[in-house]
Design an enzyme around this catalytic site. Structure first.
Site: not given
Ligand code: AMP
Length: 120
Positions: A33-34, A106, A104, A91, A99-100
């Protein structure tokens, strides 16, 4: 919700954006994770186009679902947190603040994570 092919994880899967890869097989990719929230914070994603756990549970084939769960376990063992313990989190949707929009999981580990959700 329709799958957005331009989401950041789709772009990582296509190699358009770099990632710190920790594991890859036919069905899954895992990378750091970034913005890590624990000493170990890795994301495991399926290679198929699924918006979230809800979409994956409803539409992925049993073979994809089994392969994904096995990948999560393999990644955790590879990271060295299987013995000390770890937490997985996925999530889905607004209340979870996803967010994405590519499914995924974690994996958090490397320290005592406390119990369940923080209280606010
Ligand atoms: P979520 O809230 O479960 O969608 O979490 C999305 C996660 O993706 C967050 O913990 C971010 O820090 C992570 N994230 C976003 N962009 C990147 C990226 N380019 N590389 C790695 N992790 C990312």
């Amino acid at each position: 919700m329709a799958y957005d092919r331009n989401n950041i994880f789709a772009r990582i899967l296509r190699g358009e954006i770099p990632c710190q890869k920790v594991y890859e097989d036919e069905h899954a990719l895992a990378f750091n994770d970034i913005r890590p929230q624990a000493p170990v914070h890795v994301l495991v994603i399926p290679k198929g186009e699924y918006v979230s756990i809800d979409d994956f549970a409803a539409k992925a084939s049993p073979a994809e679902q089994i392969a994904f769960i096995k990948a999560v376990g393999a990644v955790a063992r590879q990271l060295g947190v299987a013995d000390s313990g770890y937490r997985i989190l996925a999530n889905h949707g607004v209340n979870a603040n996803q967010e994405v929009p590519h499914f995924h999981v974690h994996i958090f580990g490397g320290r005592n994570l406390g119990r369940m959700l923080p209280r606010d």
